[in-house]
Design a protein around this motif. Structure first.
Motif, PDB file in Angstrom:
ATOM      1  N   ASP A  29       9.894  22.721  -2.629  1.00 60.71           N
ATOM      2  CA  ASP A  29      11.326  23.000  -2.600  1.00 60.71           C
ATOM      3  C   ASP A  29      12.073  22.093  -1.636  1.00 60.71           C
ATOM      4  OD1 ASP A  29      11.064  25.004  -4.443  1.00 60.71           O
ATOM      5  OD2 ASP A  29      11.110  26.631  -2.980  1.00 60.71           O
ATOM      6  N   ASP A  30      11.391  21.599  -0.619  1.00 57.97           N
ATOM      7  CA  ASP A  30      12.037  20.799   0.418  1.00 57.97           C
ATOM      8  C   ASP A  30      11.309  19.470   0.608  1.00 57.97           C
ATOM      9  OD1 ASP A  30      13.492  19.842   2.557  1.00 57.97           O
ATOM     10  OD2 ASP A  30      12.602  21.205   4.013  1.00 57.97           O
ATOM     11  N   PRO A  31      11.736  18.417  -0.097  1.00 58.78           N
ATOM     12  CA  PRO A  31      11.061  17.117   0.049  1.00 58.78           C
ATOM     13  C   PRO A  31      11.091  16.570   1.486  1.00 58.78           C
ATOM     14  CG  PRO A  31      12.504  17.110  -1.862  1.00 58.78           C
ATOM     15  CD  PRO A  31      12.773  18.383  -1.117  1.00 58.78           C
ATOM     16  N   LYS A  32      12.071  16.984   2.271  1.00 61.79           N
ATOM     17  CA  LYS A  32      12.165  16.502   3.658  1.00 61.79           C
ATOM     18  C   LYS A  32      10.967  16.952   4.490  1.00 61.79           C
ATOM     19  CE  LYS A  32      16.335  14.771   3.060  1.00 61.79           C
ATOM     20  NZ  LYS A  32      16.384  13.462   2.496  1.00 61.79           N
ATOM     21  N   ARG A  33      10.216  17.935   3.994  1.00 59.83           N
ATOM     22  CA  ARG A  33       9.045  18.431   4.723  1.00 59.83           C
ATOM     23  C   ARG A  33       8.000  17.343   4.904  1.00 59.83           C
ATOM     24  NH1 ARG A  33       4.359  20.005   3.100  1.00 59.83           N
ATOM     25  NH2 ARG A  33       4.419  21.993   4.168  1.00 59.83           N
ATOM     26  N   PHE A  34       8.029  16.300   4.063  1.00 62.79           N
ATOM     27  CA  PHE A  34       7.071  15.209   4.186  1.00 62.79           C
ATOM     28  C   PHE A  34       7.205  14.503   5.536  1.00 62.79           C
ATOM     29  CE2 PHE A  34       6.684  15.764  -0.362  1.00 62.79           C
ATOM     30  CZ  PHE A  34       5.352  15.464  -0.596  1.00 62.79           C
ATOM     31  N   ARG A  35       8.383  14.569   6.149  1.00 57.97           N
ATOM     32  CA  ARG A  35       8.573  13.947   7.469  1.00 57.97           C
ATOM     33  C   ARG A  35       7.649  14.551   8.518  1.00 57.97           C
ATOM     34  NH1 ARG A  35      14.973  14.013   7.232  1.00 57.97           N
ATOM     35  NH2 ARG A  35      15.305  11.977   6.307  1.00 57.97           N
ATOM     36  N   LYS A  36       7.361  15.841   8.379  1.00 53.72           N
ATOM     37  CA  LYS A  36       6.535  16.538   9.373  1.00 53.72           C
ATOM     38  C   LYS A  36       5.049  16.538   9.028  1.00 53.72           C
ATOM     39  CE  LYS A  36      10.266  19.554  10.805  1.00 53.72           C
ATOM     40  NZ  LYS A  36      10.727  20.927  10.925  1.00 53.72           N
ATOM     41  N   LEU A  37       4.722  16.147   7.789  1.00 54.08           N
ATOM     42  CA  LEU A  37       3.307  16.152   7.382  1.00 54.08           C
ATOM     43  C   LEU A  37       2.551  15.009   8.041  1.00 54.08           C
ATOM     44  CD1 LEU A  37       3.181  16.922   3.559  1.00 54.08           C
ATOM     45  CD2 LEU A  37       2.280  18.284   5.423  1.00 54.08           C
ATOM     46  N   LYS A  38       1.392  15.319   8.548  1.00 51.45           N
ATOM     47  CA  LYS A  38       0.535  14.297   9.154  1.00 51.45           C
ATOM     48  C   LYS A  38      -0.520  13.810   8.172  1.00 51.45           C
ATOM     49  CE  LYS A  38       1.609  15.234  13.768  1.00 51.45           C
ATOM     50  NZ  LYS A  38       3.017  14.992  13.658  1.00 51.45           N
ATOM     51  N   GLY A  53       0.777  -1.230   0.000  1.00 50.37           N
ATOM     52  CA  GLY A  53       0.000   0.000   0.000  1.00 50.37           C
ATOM     53  C   GLY A  53       0.810   1.283   0.000  1.00 50.37           C
ATOM     54  N   GLU A  54       2.075   1.210  -0.346  1.00 56.76           N
ATOM     55  CA  GLU A  54       2.897   2.417  -0.415  1.00 56.76           C
ATOM     56  C   GLU A  54       2.818   3.023  -1.821  1.00 56.76           C
ATOM     57  OE1 GLU A  54       6.526   1.579   2.653  1.00 56.76           O
ATOM     58  OE2 GLU A  54       6.578   0.505   0.739  1.00 56.76           O
ATOM     59  N   VAL A  55       3.065   4.334  -1.891  1.00 54.99           N
ATOM     60  CA  VAL A  55       3.081   5.025  -3.177  1.00 54.99           C
ATOM     61  C   VAL A  55       4.375   5.827  -3.318  1.00 54.99           C
ATOM     62  CG1 VAL A  55       0.575   5.189  -3.447  1.00 54.99           C
ATOM     63  CG2 VAL A  55       1.806   7.016  -2.259  1.00 54.99           C
ATOM     64  N   LYS A  56       4.828   5.955  -4.566  1.00 51.60           N
ATOM     65  CA  LYS A  56       5.968   6.808  -4.875  1.00 51.60           C
ATOM     66  C   LYS A  56       5.425   8.181  -5.240  1.00 51.60           C
ATOM     67  CE  LYS A  56       8.907   3.154  -6.733  1.00 51.60           C
ATOM     68  NZ  LYS A  56       9.581   2.664  -7.964  1.00 51.60           N
ATOM     69  N   VAL A  57       6.031   9.214  -4.667  1.00 47.84           N
ATOM     70  CA  VAL A  57       5.569  10.583  -4.873  1.00 47.84           C
ATOM     71  C   VAL A  57       6.722  11.423  -5.414  1.00 47.84           C
ATOM     72  CG1 VAL A  57       4.711  12.662  -3.731  1.00 47.84           C
ATOM     73  CG2 VAL A  57       3.872  10.407  -3.028  1.00 47.84           C
ATOM     74  N   PHE A  58       6.449  12.129  -6.513  1.00 49.43           N
ATOM     75  CA  PHE A  58       7.404  13.114  -7.000  1.00 49.43           C
ATOM     76  C   PHE A  58       7.086  14.421  -6.282  1.00 49.43           C
ATOM     77  CE2 PHE A  58       8.725  16.563  -9.786  1.00 49.43           C
ATOM     78  CZ  PHE A  58      10.065  16.237  -9.955  1.00 49.43           C
ATOM     79  N   PRO A  59       8.024  14.924  -5.454  1.00 51.13           N
ATOM     80  CA  PRO A  59       7.729  16.151  -4.696  1.00 51.13           C
ATOM     81  C   PRO A  59       7.743  17.383  -5.591  1.00 51.13           C
ATOM     82  CG  PRO A  59       9.961  15.386  -4.245  1.00 51.13           C
ATOM     83  CD  PRO A  59       9.331  14.371  -5.157  1.00 51.13           C
ATOM     84  N   THR A  60       6.773  18.250  -5.400  1.00 52.89           N
ATOM     85  CA  THR A  60       6.729  19.525  -6.113  1.00 52.89           C
ATOM     86  C   THR A  60       6.965  20.679  -5.148  1.00 52.89           C
ATOM     87  OG1 THR A  60       4.323  19.588  -5.887  1.00 52.89           O
ATOM     88  CG2 THR A  60       5.200  18.659  -7.932  1.00 52.89           C
ATOM     89  N   ILE A  80      -0.871  10.227   6.771  1.00 51.21           N
ATOM     90  CA  ILE A  80       0.440   9.637   6.487  1.00 51.21           C
ATOM     91  C   ILE A  80       0.932   8.897   7.724  1.00 51.21           C
ATOM     92  CG2 ILE A  80       2.851  10.126   5.910  1.00 51.21           C
ATOM     93  CD1 ILE A  80       1.820  12.622   4.417  1.00 51.21           C
ATOM     94  N   THR A  81       1.325   7.634   7.534  1.00 50.44           N
ATOM     95  CA  THR A  81       1.844   6.846   8.654  1.00 50.44           C
ATOM     96  C   THR A  81       3.328   6.528   8.521  1.00 50.44           C
ATOM     97  OG1 THR A  81       1.203   4.767   7.606  1.00 50.44           O
ATOM     98  CG2 THR A  81      -0.401   5.779   9.115  1.00 50.44           C
ATOM     99  N   GLN A  82       3.860   6.662   7.303  1.00 48.50           N
ATOM    100  CA  GLN A  82       5.274   6.347   7.099  1.00 48.50           C
ATOM    101  C   GLN A  82       5.814   7.153   5.917  1.00 48.50           C
ATOM    102  OE1 GLN A  82       5.945   2.172   6.557  1.00 48.50           O
ATOM    103  NE2 GLN A  82       8.089   2.412   6.063  1.00 48.50           N
ATOM    104  N   VAL A  83       7.058   7.613   6.068  1.00 47.70           N
ATOM    105  CA  VAL A  83       7.724   8.376   5.018  1.00 47.70           C
ATOM    106  C   VAL A  83       9.127   7.806   4.826  1.00 47.70           C
ATOM    107  CG1 VAL A  83       8.575  10.649   4.309  1.00 47.70           C
ATOM    108  CG2 VAL A  83       6.477  10.475   5.657  1.00 47.70           C
ATOM    109  N   LYS A  84       9.466   7.521   3.559  1.00 47.74           N
ATOM    110  CA  LYS A  84      10.816   7.078   3.204  1.00 47.74           C
ATOM    111  C   LYS A  84      11.248   7.886   1.984  1.00 47.74           C
ATOM    112  CE  LYS A  84       9.498   2.661   2.926  1.00 47.74           C
ATOM    113  NZ  LYS A  84       9.550   1.207   2.732  1.00 47.74           N
ATOM    114  N   PHE A  85      12.549   7.883   1.738  1.00 45.18           N
ATOM    115  CA  PHE A  85      13.080   8.605   0.591  1.00 45.18           C
ATOM    116  C   PHE A  85      13.880   7.656  -0.281  1.00 45.18           C
ATOM    117  CE2 PHE A  85      12.469  11.581   4.021  1.00 45.18           C
ATOM    118  CZ  PHE A  85      11.773  12.603   3.399  1.00 45.18           C
ATOM    119  N   PHE A  86      13.712   7.781  -1.592  1.00 46.92           N
ATOM    120  CA  PHE A  86      14.437   6.952  -2.538  1.00 46.92           C
ATOM    121  C   PHE A  86      14.756   7.806  -3.759  1.00 46.92           C
ATOM    122  CE2 PHE A  86      14.475   4.006  -6.182  1.00 46.92           C
ATOM    123  CZ  PHE A  86      15.579   3.237  -5.813  1.00 46.92           C
ATOM    124  N   LYS A  87      16.053   8.062  -3.967  1.00 50.30           N
ATOM    125  CA  LYS A  87      16.510   8.927  -5.062  1.00 50.30           C
ATOM    126  C   LYS A  87      15.790  10.265  -4.967  1.00 50.30           C
ATOM    127  CE  LYS A  87      17.921   5.148  -8.026  1.00 50.30           C
ATOM    128  NZ  LYS A  87      17.808   4.483  -9.312  1.00 50.30           N
TER     129      LYS A  87
END
Length: 169
Positions: A27-36, A18-25, A51-58
């Motif tokens: 300026d700071d993709p790391k902001r997803f860590r703080k998004l609920k 059930g995970e999805v890959k997201v292309f961030p639009t 959001i229950t989990q955030v990972k980064f890949f490339k």
């Protein structure tokens, strides 16, 4: 001003859980860590996803949503854009603006004559460049630097600019 701001777009599913890959639009993709939570358009409205989990890949962000534990739960989200409410948006510093607030803005010269409409923002290494469509159909590129951008009024949807020599040629 828009009430919701785009932060990414779902490009595909990731794995079978059930995970999805997201292309961030953003300026700071790391902001997803703080998004609920994020919003997606569904029908005529918006659906909130927790959001229950955030990972980064490339250059992608991999998100897991609450109660979405199988690939079948998220496959329909492919191609959808992710949004946040203005309250959940990153806090801006002085002279910083959301691109969504700039697009469509009326651009005037120092003498208050209308130059045109801001149609796009190009992100370059040094500074952004504003693409202005003039009323006579020309395209003017203005660097987003203090010497050129005199005032931005998001509430009034208006930007006052100074044109450096050679910009209109």
């Amino acid at each position: 001003m828009k009430d919701i701001l785009q932060v990414g777009a779902i490009t595909s599913t990731h794995g079978l859980q059930g995970e999805v890959k997201v292309f961030p639009t953003t300026d700071d993709p790391k902001r997803f860590r703080k998004l609920k939570q994020v919003l997606i358009k569904q029908g005529n409205g918006m659906k909130e996803l927790e959001i229950t989990q955030v990972k980064f890949f490339k250059n992608l962000v991999i998100l897991k949503f609450k109660d979405h534990d199988r690939i079948e739960d998220v496959v329909g989200y492919k191609g959808m854009e992710l949004y946040v409410t203005r309250e959940n948006a990153v806090k801006l510093g002085k002279n910083e603006y959301f691109v969504a607030d700039l697009i469509g803005m009326t651009v005037v010269l120092e003498d208050e004559s209308v130059l045109g409409t801001l149609e796009d923002v190009l992100e370059t290494g040094a500074n952004d460049v504003y693409v202005i469509n003039t009323h006579d159909g020309r395209e003017v590129l203005i660097p987003a630097i203090r010497q050129c951008i005199l005032n931005v009024d998001v509430e009034e949807n208006c930007m006052k600019v100074h044109l450096l020599d050679g910009i209109m040629e």
